[in-house]
Scaffold this motif. Structure first.
Motif, PDB file in Angstrom:
ATOM      1  N   TRP A 177      27.272  59.997  22.685  1.00 32.60           N
ATOM      2  CA  TRP A 177      28.830  60.314  23.513  1.00 32.60           C
ATOM      3  C   TRP A 177      29.164  59.570  23.785  1.00 32.60           C
ATOM      4  CZ3 TRP A 177      29.732  64.603  26.441  1.00 32.60           C
ATOM      5  CH2 TRP A 177      28.537  66.054  26.470  1.00 32.60           C
ATOM      6  N   PHE A 178      30.738  59.232  23.724  1.00 28.65           N
ATOM      7  CA  PHE A 178      31.748  58.297  23.680  1.00 28.65           C
ATOM      8  C   PHE A 178      32.618  59.329  25.138  1.00 28.65           C
ATOM      9  CE2 PHE A 178      31.069  56.215  20.238  1.00 28.65           C
ATOM     10  CZ  PHE A 178      29.624  56.950  19.172  1.00 28.65           C
ATOM     11  N   ARG A 179      33.184  57.731  25.740  1.00 27.80           N
ATOM     12  CA  ARG A 179      34.621  57.655  26.720  1.00 27.80           C
ATOM     13  C   ARG A 179      35.499  57.079  26.156  1.00 27.80           C
ATOM     14  NH1 ARG A 179      31.545  55.580  32.034  1.00 27.80           N
ATOM     15  NH2 ARG A 179      31.311  53.527  30.979  1.00 27.80           N
ATOM     16  N   GLN A 180      36.933  57.431  26.298  1.00 26.22           N
ATOM     17  CA  GLN A 180      38.130  56.615  26.295  1.00 26.22           C
ATOM     18  C   GLN A 180      38.938  56.515  27.552  1.00 26.22           C
ATOM     19  OE1 GLN A 180      40.345  58.142  23.289  1.00 26.22           O
ATOM     20  NE2 GLN A 180      41.422  55.906  23.128  1.00 26.22           N
ATOM     21  N   PHE A 215      31.277  54.134  23.692  1.00 22.20           N
ATOM     22  CA  PHE A 215      30.071  54.478  23.517  1.00 22.20           C
ATOM     23  C   PHE A 215      29.467  54.508  24.428  1.00 22.20           C
ATOM     24  CE2 PHE A 215      25.844  55.616  22.208  1.00 22.20           C
ATOM     25  CZ  PHE A 215      24.769  55.102  22.688  1.00 22.20           C
ATOM     26  N   VAL A 216      28.689  55.324  25.037  1.00 20.24           N
ATOM     27  CA  VAL A 216      27.599  55.757  26.417  1.00 20.24           C
ATOM     28  C   VAL A 216      26.517  56.025  26.358  1.00 20.24           C
ATOM     29  CG1 VAL A 216      27.916  57.375  28.612  1.00 20.24           C
ATOM     30  CG2 VAL A 216      30.045  56.488  27.199  1.00 20.24           C
ATOM     31  N   ALA A 217      25.881  56.920  25.432  1.00 19.79           N
ATOM     32  CA  ALA A 217      25.133  57.304  25.347  1.00 19.79           C
ATOM     33  C   ALA A 217      24.741  58.473  24.058  1.00 19.79           C
ATOM     34  CB  ALA A 217      24.492  58.322  26.225  1.00 19.79           C
ATOM     35  N   GLY A 218      23.399  58.098  22.912  1.00 22.29           N
ATOM     36  CA  GLY A 218      23.133  58.468  22.492  1.00 22.29           C
ATOM     37  C   GLY A 218      21.367  59.136  22.506  1.00 22.29           C
ATOM     38  N   ILE A 219      20.938  60.307  21.334  1.00 20.04           N
ATOM     39  CA  ILE A 219      19.911  60.899  21.364  1.00 20.04           C
ATOM     40  C   ILE A 219      19.610  61.333  19.764  1.00 20.04           C
ATOM     41  CG2 ILE A 219      20.874  62.948  22.129  1.00 20.04           C
ATOM     42  CD1 ILE A 219      18.009  63.469  23.509  1.00 20.04           C
ATOM     43  N   CYS A 246      31.591  64.550  22.919  1.00 15.98           N
ATOM     44  CA  CYS A 246      30.310  64.440  22.010  1.00 15.98           C
ATOM     45  C   CYS A 246      30.896  64.355  20.161  1.00 15.98           C
ATOM     46  CB  CYS A 246      29.426  65.648  22.210  1.00 15.98           C
ATOM     47  SG  CYS A 246      30.233  66.911  22.190  1.00 15.98           S
ATOM     48  N   ALA A 247      29.820  63.726  19.998  1.00 12.67           N
ATOM     49  CA  ALA A 247      29.623  63.706  18.440  1.00 12.67           C
ATOM     50  C   ALA A 247      28.513  63.992  17.348  1.00 12.67           C
ATOM     51  CB  ALA A 247      30.532  62.123  18.490  1.00 12.67           C
ATOM     52  N   VAL A 248      28.692  63.779  16.203  1.00 15.95           N
ATOM     53  CA  VAL A 248      27.401  63.587  15.529  1.00 15.95           C
ATOM     54  C   VAL A 248      27.513  62.367  14.909  1.00 15.95           C
ATOM     55  CG1 VAL A 248      26.414  65.369  13.848  1.00 15.95           C
ATOM     56  CG2 VAL A 248      26.461  66.644  15.839  1.00 15.95           C
ATOM     57  N   ASN A 249      26.561  61.803  14.370  1.00 15.29           N
ATOM     58  CA  ASN A 249      26.368  60.760  13.428  1.00 15.29           C
ATOM     59  C   ASN A 249      25.290  61.336  12.573  1.00 15.29           C
ATOM     60  OD1 ASN A 249      25.681  58.612  11.593  1.00 15.29           O
ATOM     61  ND2 ASN A 249      25.358  57.328  13.087  1.00 15.29           N
ATOM     62  N   ARG A 250      25.707  62.107  11.499  1.00 17.23           N
ATOM     63  CA  ARG A 250      24.434  62.323   9.827  1.00 17.23           C
ATOM     64  C   ARG A 250      23.894  61.128   9.429  1.00 17.23           C
ATOM     65  NH1 ARG A 250      28.946  65.278   6.081  1.00 17.23           N
ATOM     66  NH2 ARG A 250      29.776  63.576   6.617  1.00 17.23           N
ATOM     67  N   GLY A 251      24.376  59.811   9.378  1.00 14.29           N
ATOM     68  CA  GLY A 251      23.581  58.684   9.029  1.00 14.29           C
ATOM     69  C   GLY A 251      22.446  57.585   9.741  1.00 14.29           C
ATOM     70  N   GLY A 252      22.352  58.459  10.803  1.00 14.17           N
ATOM     71  CA  GLY A 252      21.275  57.507  12.069  1.00 14.17           C
ATOM     72  C   GLY A 252      21.859  57.192  13.210  1.00 14.17           C
ATOM     73  N   TYR A 253      20.909  56.027  13.542  1.00 14.70           N
ATOM     74  CA  TYR A 253      22.246  55.371  14.448  1.00 14.70           C
ATOM     75  C   TYR A 253      22.744  54.964  14.697  1.00 14.70           C
ATOM     76  CZ  TYR A 253      20.937  51.622  18.618  1.00 14.70           C
ATOM     77  OH  TYR A 253      21.792  51.016  19.785  1.00 14.70           O
ATOM     78  N   SER A 254      23.795  54.737  15.909  1.00 18.61           N
ATOM     79  CA  SER A 254      25.264  53.577  15.886  1.00 18.61           C
ATOM     80  C   SER A 254      25.561  54.006  16.900  1.00 18.61           C
ATOM     81  CB  SER A 254      26.276  54.763  14.622  1.00 18.61           C
ATOM     82  OG  SER A 254      27.337  53.291  15.061  1.00 18.61           O
ATOM     83  N   THR A 255      26.303  52.977  17.633  1.00 22.70           N
ATOM     84  CA  THR A 255      26.941  52.783  19.066  1.00 22.70           C
ATOM     85  C   THR A 255      28.918  52.389  18.338  1.00 22.70           C
ATOM     86  OG1 THR A 255      27.149  50.592  18.940  1.00 22.70           O
ATOM     87  CG2 THR A 255      25.238  52.215  20.518  1.00 22.70           C
ATOM     88  N   MET A 256      28.782  52.818  16.956  1.00 22.47           N
ATOM     89  CA  MET A 256      30.372  53.196  16.637  1.00 22.47           C
ATOM     90  C   MET A 256      30.807  53.822  16.122  1.00 22.47           C
ATOM     91  SD  MET A 256      30.357  49.452  16.702  1.00 22.47           S
ATOM     92  CE  MET A 256      31.462  49.015  16.006  1.00 22.47           C
ATOM     93  N   HIS A 257      32.277  53.998  16.991  1.00 19.07           N
ATOM     94  CA  HIS A 257      32.397  55.640  17.846  1.00 19.07           C
ATOM     95  C   HIS A 257      32.580  56.245  15.902  1.00 19.07           C
ATOM     96  CE1 HIS A 257      36.914  54.488  17.335  1.00 19.07           C
ATOM     97  NE2 HIS A 257      36.480  53.156  18.187  1.00 19.07           N
TER      98      HIS A 257
END
Length: 123
Positions: free
Chosen positions: A36-39, A47-51, A96-107
């Motif tokens: 989850w990100f916000r602008q 970055f706000v939160a990730g799971i 909300c966004a999906v990262n296929r590569g794993g953990y990240s806080t970088m949009h």
């Protein structure tokens, strides 16, 4: 391909709560991360939160720790951001966004994005 649709934004007074949902369609995998990100107006996306989709490990920005909770339902293919004790500085478009590569806080490391939902917190 993963398609994401956010819902649940709106106007709330300071101290109130909102619950954002992110419905995912298409191919997802246990190793994917939902972020989850916000602008805020006139500012960069943050970055706000990730799971992690599979095991549910969560991580948060310091600014929202203790107030926001991220969760997911694999059965329903949805992710949720519960936001409590909202502050005027939480006002932003939330994505909300999906990262296929794993953990990240970088949009820029996220692969798929929803259209965003506006959250406005009045003082």
């Amino acid at each position: 391909q993963v398609q994401l649709v956010e819902s649940g934004g709106g106007l709330v007074q300071a101290g109130g709560s909102l619950r954002l949902s992110c419905a995912a369609s298409g191919r997802t995998a246990s190793g994917y991360h939902i972020g989850w990100f916000r602008q805020p107006p006139g500012k960069e996306r943050e970055f706000v939160a990730g799971i992690r989709w599979g095991v549910g490990n969560t991580y948060y920005a310091d600014s929202v720790k203790g107030r926001f909770t991220v969760s997911r339902s694999s059965a329903e293919n949805t992710a949720t951001l519960q936001m409590n004790s909202l502050k005027p500085e939480d006002t932003a478009v939330y994505y909300c966004a999906v990262n296929r590569g794993g953990y990240s806080t970088m949009h820029r490391e996220y692969d798929y994005w929803g259209q965003g939902t506006q959250v406005t917190v009045s003082s």
